[in-house]
Design a protein around this motif. Structure first.
Motif, short mmCIF file in Angstrom:
data_model
loop_
_atom_site.label_atom_id
_atom_site.label_comp_id
_atom_site.label_asym_id
_atom_site.label_seq_id
_atom_site.Cartn_x
_atom_site.Cartn_y
_atom_site.Cartn_z
N ILE A 1 -3.81 -13.13 6.24
CA ILE A 1 -2.86 -12.49 5.33
C ILE A 1 -1.45 -12.73 5.88
CG2 ILE A 1 -4.37 -10.70 4.40
CD1 ILE A 1 -3.30 -8.80 6.55
N SER A 2 -0.45 -12.59 5.03
CA SER A 2 0.93 -12.80 5.45
C SER A 2 1.63 -11.50 5.82
CB SER A 2 1.73 -13.50 4.34
OG SER A 2 1.15 -14.75 4.03
N THR A 3 1.25 -10.42 5.14
CA THR A 3 1.82 -9.10 5.43
C THR A 3 0.70 -8.09 5.51
OG1 THR A 3 2.11 -8.52 3.09
CG2 THR A 3 3.95 -9.67 4.18
N ALA A 4 0.91 -7.01 6.26
CA ALA A 4 -0.14 -6.01 6.45
C ALA A 4 -0.64 -5.41 5.14
CB ALA A 4 0.36 -4.93 7.41
N PRO A 5 0.24 -5.08 4.17
CA PRO A 5 -0.27 -4.47 2.93
C PRO A 5 -1.23 -5.36 2.14
CG PRO A 5 2.08 -4.05 3.17
CD PRO A 5 1.72 -5.04 4.22
N GLU A 6 -1.18 -6.69 2.38
CA GLU A 6 -2.05 -7.59 1.64
C GLU A 6 -3.53 -7.36 1.93
OE1 GLU A 6 -1.05 -11.72 2.10
OE2 GLU A 6 1.09 -11.29 2.07
N ILE A 7 -3.83 -6.73 3.07
CA ILE A 7 -5.25 -6.60 3.43
C ILE A 7 -5.98 -5.69 2.45
CG2 ILE A 7 -4.97 -4.62 5.01
CD1 ILE A 7 -7.04 -6.09 6.83
N GLU A 8 -5.30 -4.71 1.88
CA GLU A 8 -5.95 -3.84 0.91
C GLU A 8 -6.34 -4.63 -0.34
OE1 GLU A 8 -5.31 0.28 -1.67
OE2 GLU A 8 -3.73 -0.39 -0.30
N THR A 9 -5.44 -5.47 -0.82
CA THR A 9 -5.73 -6.29 -2.00
C THR A 9 -6.90 -7.22 -1.73
OG1 THR A 9 -3.40 -6.21 -2.65
CG2 THR A 9 -4.76 -7.94 -3.64
N LEU A 10 -6.89 -7.85 -0.54
CA LEU A 10 -7.97 -8.77 -0.18
C LEU A 10 -9.30 -8.03 -0.06
CD1 LEU A 10 -8.84 -11.62 0.62
CD2 LEU A 10 -8.11 -11.10 2.97
#
Length: 508
Positions: free
Chosen positions: A324-333
């Protein structure tokens, strides 16, 4: 009518902040400045106490200016601080004896090993409620006395003072060499290995065991009382409170009744459960500590469980694996899949903390098949926070004889709705996030305001607590039980990686 405020000083591991709160517990202004991290040798971590003091001198006026306030509008100031970080300074000159040794510092490992074999070592946990470990202050004081020529003799004569960061700041605020008050509060004193948890006083047996002269110690006071009046930075303002940062968060979350529990989710996680006015001995890998003490009232104790890696696992997923590029992206993934696909990640990057305390444990990923995608890995990363929380809560329930009804959560990870839902699911209790997420700073402000009558009592503080979000458990009981069993089996594998007594290079 002129508005009045309470100021909180949050002296943390990486920065110092000053925050003004109003009577409704609302954040009015904030000023912050980072300080340098010094790593002179592998495993050594130091801070410059003078840099931290100068930063406070700069940011306090900034916080006042943002609110258009004067020191005369500040009813009191409270301090929350990074715990266990150790400062020694000259009583006559006010100059620190070298840099402060930070709670993360590991240099005292050989000394702790030596002390653990010494007669009387069992007394340490029995009286202090803490294990003999590098984490706490006493071994650092002993190390500095042993490694600085002439320092012990000066300390025995009362020429050298010891304190954790709140002691250093209060001494300087109240006058320094010109009559500065040398105090600490019970929550910080309870993290030194030198205080008797029952009498709330320095213990002569522990002082003799660690070789720490009593003349250098601050006076132990309650968490909420007027220690003195500031003569510097904001002259005339009463200094009304001090608490270690995690205890301050417990107070800021208004966990005032036995069984009420908070968890601060950041790089790691800290859970504290209020256990009432009697200390509870842990048989399940937790720390027994003072939660807070209000004036002359009896101390309130807590069980504490610390988790080394929570948010740091997301950072590793981003920076180490580049998925991921940013920490918040992990929720979407993680939301691209319905479950973890049978994959579990135990982030024992440098051992496991509570409730295991196994330094030899190493991180592990289990259940990998060709079916597993990066979405499943993302979900396993987030679930690791939930399962680690479950382990600590189970230990707290067993030790205390209480049963967690709701978890109050704060910290950066609470912005991830999926993580919070997972925590609610694995605990099978609701998880709540407050409107004011700066709970460490708010707790110090609440305690200071109580000391000077700005707030009338604890029930008024409870009324200030407002929920921003709440997650309720939705996982089927059978699935919860099966997945927790899988998690526990994965944890067991982390202990097998390096067999006891073997060379790590020979590990399977």
């Amino acid at each position: 009518m002129t508005e009045r405020y309470v100021m909180s000083i949050d002296q943390g591991t990486t920065s110092t902040r000053c925050i003004l709160f109003d009577h409704g517990g609302r954040l009015v202004s904030v000023a912050q400045r980072e300080h340098r991290q010094h790593f002179p040798k592998p495993g050594w971590v130091e801070h410059d106490p003078m840099e931290i003091w100068r930063n406070l001198e700069r940011i306090a006026p900034e916080a006042l200016a943002q609110a258009g306030a004067t020191p005369g509008q500040v009813a009191a100031v409270g301090i929350a601080n990074q715990r266990e970080t150790t400062v020694l300074w000259d009583r006559l000159t006010g100059v620190p004896i070298g840099r402060a040794i930070v709670w993360q510092d590991m240099r005292t490992g050989p000394l702790v090993d030596e002390l653990s074999r010494a007669p009387g070592a069992a007394m340490v946990t029995e009286r202090s409620g803490l294990p003999l470990a590098t984490y706490f202050s006493a071994p650092r004081v002993r190390w500095m006395l042993d490694h600085t020529p002439g320092l012990r003799e000066r300390a025995e004569r009362g020429e050298v003072l010891f304190g954790t960061m709140e002691s250093w700041l209060i001494w300087n605020l109240s006058g320094g060499v010109d009559g500065g008050v040398h105090v600490t509060d019970v929550t910080n004193a309870s993290r030194t290995l030198l205080m008797d948890l029952h009498t709330l006083s320095w213990d002569d047996g522990l002082l003799d065991f660690f070789g720490v002269p009593k003349a250098m110690l601050p006076e132990i006071r309650s968490s909420t009382e007027t220690y003195g009046t500031a003569r510097r930075v904001f002259p005339g303002v009463r200094i009304g409170a001090a608490l270690g940062d995690q205890q301050a968060a417990l107070f800021g979350q208004t966990c005032f009744s036995p069984g009420e529990t908070k968890c601060t989710y950041g790089t790691g996680a800290f859970l504290l459960m209020n256990t009432g006015t009697t200390p509870v001995k842990s048989d399940n890998g937790l720390l027994t500590t003072v939660g807070y003490k209000i004036g002359d009232e009896p101390a309130v104790y807590a069980l504490e469980g610390s988790i080394a890696i929570t948010g740091a696992l997301v950072q590793w997923f981003r920076d180490g694996l580049g998925l991921i590029s940013t920490a918040p992206e992990i929720e979407t993934l993680a939301r691209t899949v319905d479950d973890n696909g049978g994959c579990y990640i135990v982030p024992a990057f440098s051992g496991l903390f509570a409730p295991h305390w196994r330094s030899e444990a190493r991180g592990i990923i289990v259940g990998l098949t060709s079916y597993i995608t990066k979405g499943h890995l993302a979900r396993a990363v987030l679930e690791a926070t939930g399962w680690q929380t479950r382990e600590v809560v189970d230990a707290m329930n067993a030790d205390s004889g209480l049963s967690l009804k709701e978890l109050k959560a704060d910290g950066g990870m609470t912005s991830d709705n999926l993580v919070m839902q997972m925590v609610a699911d694995v605990l099978n209790v609701p998880v709540a996030r407050p409107m004011v997420v700066e709970t460490v700073s708010l707790g110090a402000a609440y305690a200071a305001g109580l000391a000077v009558g700005y707030w009338a009592g604890l029930e008024g503080l409870r009324r200030n607590w407002h929920r921003a979000a709440r997650w309720v458990p939705a996982m089927e009981p059978a699935r919860r039980a099966a997945e927790y069993d899988n998690w526990q089996r994965a944890v067991e594998r982390t202990f097998d990686w390096i067999r006891a007594g073997e060379d790590p290079a020979a590990a399977p």
